[in-house]
Design a protein around this motif. Sequence first.
Motif, short mmCIF file in Angstrom:
data_model
loop_
_atom_site.label_atom_id
_atom_site.label_comp_id
_atom_site.label_asym_id
_atom_site.label_seq_id
_atom_site.Cartn_x
_atom_site.Cartn_y
_atom_site.Cartn_z
N VAL A 234 8.64 53.89 53.81
CA VAL A 234 9.24 52.92 54.93
C VAL A 234 8.90 51.52 54.32
O VAL A 234 7.81 51.09 53.98
CB VAL A 234 8.69 53.35 56.24
N CYS A 235 9.77 50.68 54.81
CA CYS A 235 9.65 49.17 54.71
C CYS A 235 8.51 48.60 55.67
O CYS A 235 8.71 48.97 56.85
CB CYS A 235 10.88 48.35 54.72
N LYS A 236 7.41 47.99 55.25
CA LYS A 236 6.48 47.54 56.10
C LYS A 236 7.04 46.19 57.16
O LYS A 236 6.44 45.94 58.04
CB LYS A 236 5.17 47.12 55.47
N LYS A 237 8.08 45.69 56.55
CA LYS A 237 8.92 44.66 57.56
C LYS A 237 9.40 45.14 58.62
O LYS A 237 9.49 44.76 59.82
CB LYS A 237 9.55 43.67 56.65
N CYS A 238 10.50 46.06 58.39
CA CYS A 238 11.51 46.34 59.26
C CYS A 238 11.45 47.94 59.65
O CYS A 238 12.05 48.51 60.54
CB CYS A 238 12.97 46.17 58.94
N GLU A 239 10.50 48.54 58.97
CA GLU A 239 10.10 50.01 59.32
C GLU A 239 11.22 50.93 58.70
O GLU A 239 11.54 52.10 59.03
CB GLU A 239 9.67 50.35 60.56
N ILE B 52 13.09 46.14 46.96
CA ILE B 52 13.77 45.48 47.98
C ILE B 52 14.34 46.64 48.92
O ILE B 52 15.13 47.28 48.65
CB ILE B 52 14.94 44.87 47.27
N CYS B 53 13.96 46.01 49.98
CA CYS B 53 14.18 47.04 51.19
C CYS B 53 15.94 46.96 51.48
O CYS B 53 16.34 45.96 51.60
CB CYS B 53 13.60 46.81 52.43
N PRO B 54 16.46 48.03 51.30
CA PRO B 54 17.90 48.17 51.65
C PRO B 54 18.52 47.71 52.98
O PRO B 54 19.60 47.31 53.35
CB PRO B 54 18.27 49.51 51.34
N SER B 55 17.43 47.59 53.98
CA SER B 55 17.78 47.60 55.25
C SER B 55 17.65 45.83 55.54
O SER B 55 18.63 45.39 56.25
CB SER B 55 16.86 48.38 56.36
N CYS B 56 16.44 45.62 55.16
CA CYS B 56 16.47 43.88 55.38
C CYS B 56 16.77 43.24 54.19
O CYS B 56 16.58 41.85 54.33
CB CYS B 56 15.08 43.69 55.96
N ASN B 57 17.01 43.95 53.14
CA ASN B 57 17.45 43.27 51.93
C ASN B 57 16.35 42.10 51.43
O ASN B 57 16.58 41.13 50.76
CB ASN B 57 18.74 42.18 52.06
ZN LIG Z 1 13.25 46.34 55.42
#
Ligand SMILES: [Zn+2]
Length: 103
Positions: free
Chosen positions: A94-99, A72-77
Amino acid sequence: MRKVQKGDRVKVIAGNDKGKEGEVLSVDPKNNRVVVENVNFRLKHQGRTQQQKEPGIIEREEPIDISNVMPICPSCNEPTRIGFDEVAGDKVRVCKKCEGVLE
Ligand SMILES: [Zn+2]
């Protein structure tokens, strides 16, 4: 560097515990398995020990396949696919959704 690391929050995306979330307690890279907090609880019979007066049944998490979880990305949750990038010569996830960078 692996896509899933100890301490990550992950979402279970397949198997009996699909939909659950928890923290990765340990990673077994050799067998591609992870132990996730509160996921895949199994009852284990345990004999009498010094610490435990009553012999009995304990609950503990058993490893699940690493492909069954998504960090779970801590940035976009959100549970997300993970890519790799380099920042100042260091490999980072890196998160592929929000980078956003996963620590
Ligand atoms: Zn993210």
